[in-house]
Design a protein around this motif. Sequence first.
Motif, mmCIF file in Angstrom:
data_model
loop_
_atom_site.group_PDB
_atom_site.id
_atom_site.type_symbol
_atom_site.label_atom_id
_atom_site.label_comp_id
_atom_site.label_asym_id
_atom_site.label_seq_id
_atom_site.Cartn_x
_atom_site.Cartn_y
_atom_site.Cartn_z
ATOM 1 N N SER A 1 0.813 -1.224 0.000
ATOM 2 C CA SER A 1 0.000 0.000 0.000
ATOM 3 C C SER A 1 0.841 1.266 0.000
ATOM 4 C CB SER A 1 -0.968 0.013 1.191
ATOM 5 O OG SER A 1 -1.837 -1.078 1.121
ATOM 6 N N ARG B 1 2.321 4.742 -1.353
ATOM 7 C CA ARG B 1 1.749 5.866 -2.091
ATOM 8 C C ARG B 1 2.814 6.685 -2.813
ATOM 9 N NH1 ARG B 1 -2.058 3.035 -2.057
ATOM 10 N NH2 ARG B 1 -3.599 3.048 -0.393
ATOM 11 N N THR C 1 5.201 -5.332 -1.989
ATOM 12 C CA THR C 1 4.254 -5.303 -3.096
ATOM 13 C C THR C 1 4.186 -3.858 -3.573
ATOM 14 O OG1 THR C 1 2.362 -4.958 -1.618
ATOM 15 C CG2 THR C 1 2.908 -7.223 -2.200
ATOM 16 N N SER D 1 2.866 -1.199 -6.700
ATOM 17 C CA SER D 1 1.944 -1.035 -7.828
ATOM 18 C C SER D 1 2.725 -0.825 -9.126
ATOM 19 C CB SER D 1 1.019 0.160 -7.585
ATOM 20 O OG SER D 1 1.774 1.359 -7.624
ATOM 21 N N ASP E 1 2.404 1.419 -11.360
ATOM 22 C CA ASP E 1 2.745 2.831 -11.533
ATOM 23 C C ASP E 1 4.036 3.183 -10.791
ATOM 24 O OD1 ASP E 1 2.281 5.643 -12.217
ATOM 25 O OD2 ASP E 1 1.779 5.891 -10.099
ATOM 26 N N ALA F 1 -6.442 -2.922 -1.766
ATOM 27 C CA ALA F 1 -5.511 -2.309 -2.712
ATOM 28 C C ALA F 1 -4.560 -3.351 -3.281
ATOM 29 C CB ALA F 1 -4.721 -1.181 -2.035
ATOM 30 N N LYS G 1 -6.396 -5.339 -5.919
ATOM 31 C CA LYS G 1 -6.563 -4.527 -7.130
ATOM 32 C C LYS G 1 -5.244 -4.426 -7.899
ATOM 33 C CE LYS G 1 -7.775 0.101 -8.666
ATOM 34 N NZ LYS G 1 -7.997 1.475 -8.252
ATOM 35 N N ASP G 2 -4.151 -4.165 -7.193
ATOM 36 C CA ASP G 2 -2.847 -4.060 -7.849
ATOM 37 C C ASP G 2 -2.420 -5.392 -8.461
ATOM 38 O OD1 ASP G 2 -2.675 -1.389 -7.207
ATOM 39 O OD2 ASP G 2 -1.332 -1.694 -5.497
ATOM 40 N N THR H 1 -4.265 -5.732 -11.695
ATOM 41 C CA THR H 1 -3.659 -4.843 -12.688
ATOM 42 C C THR H 1 -2.366 -5.435 -13.220
ATOM 43 O OG1 THR H 1 -4.620 -2.901 -11.622
ATOM 44 C CG2 THR H 1 -2.724 -2.519 -13.070
#
Length: 104
Positions: A11, A13, A28, A30, A32, A86, A89-90, A93
């Motif tokens: 998680s 940011r 983990t 994302s 992006d 999250a 979801k990641d 993706t």
Amino acid sequence: RGSSTVVMGASFRSTAQIEALAGCDRLTISPDLLEKLDADFGELPRKLVAGAAEAVNVAAIDEAKFDADMAADPMATEKLATGIEAFAKDLQTLRQRIADELGG
């Protein structure tokens, strides 16, 4: 601490949060933020060293204590649920991105 548990940071940011954990075995991240990290070629000094934690005296915690602490802290319960959502979801993706890259 001799535990077979693997702690995995999640998680994030910002890349700064990830970089602050340089040396952690598992994170983990994302897609992006992976792209942003991939584009950065600066120095990344190790921040975490496994042996350093052994010198800290921490009281043992069992499942009952953990459950009681979680029940007493609505913020912790909410953040855990948000983090798991999250992560899921990641993961989806990432799976889609890999499938797209492989032409499928």
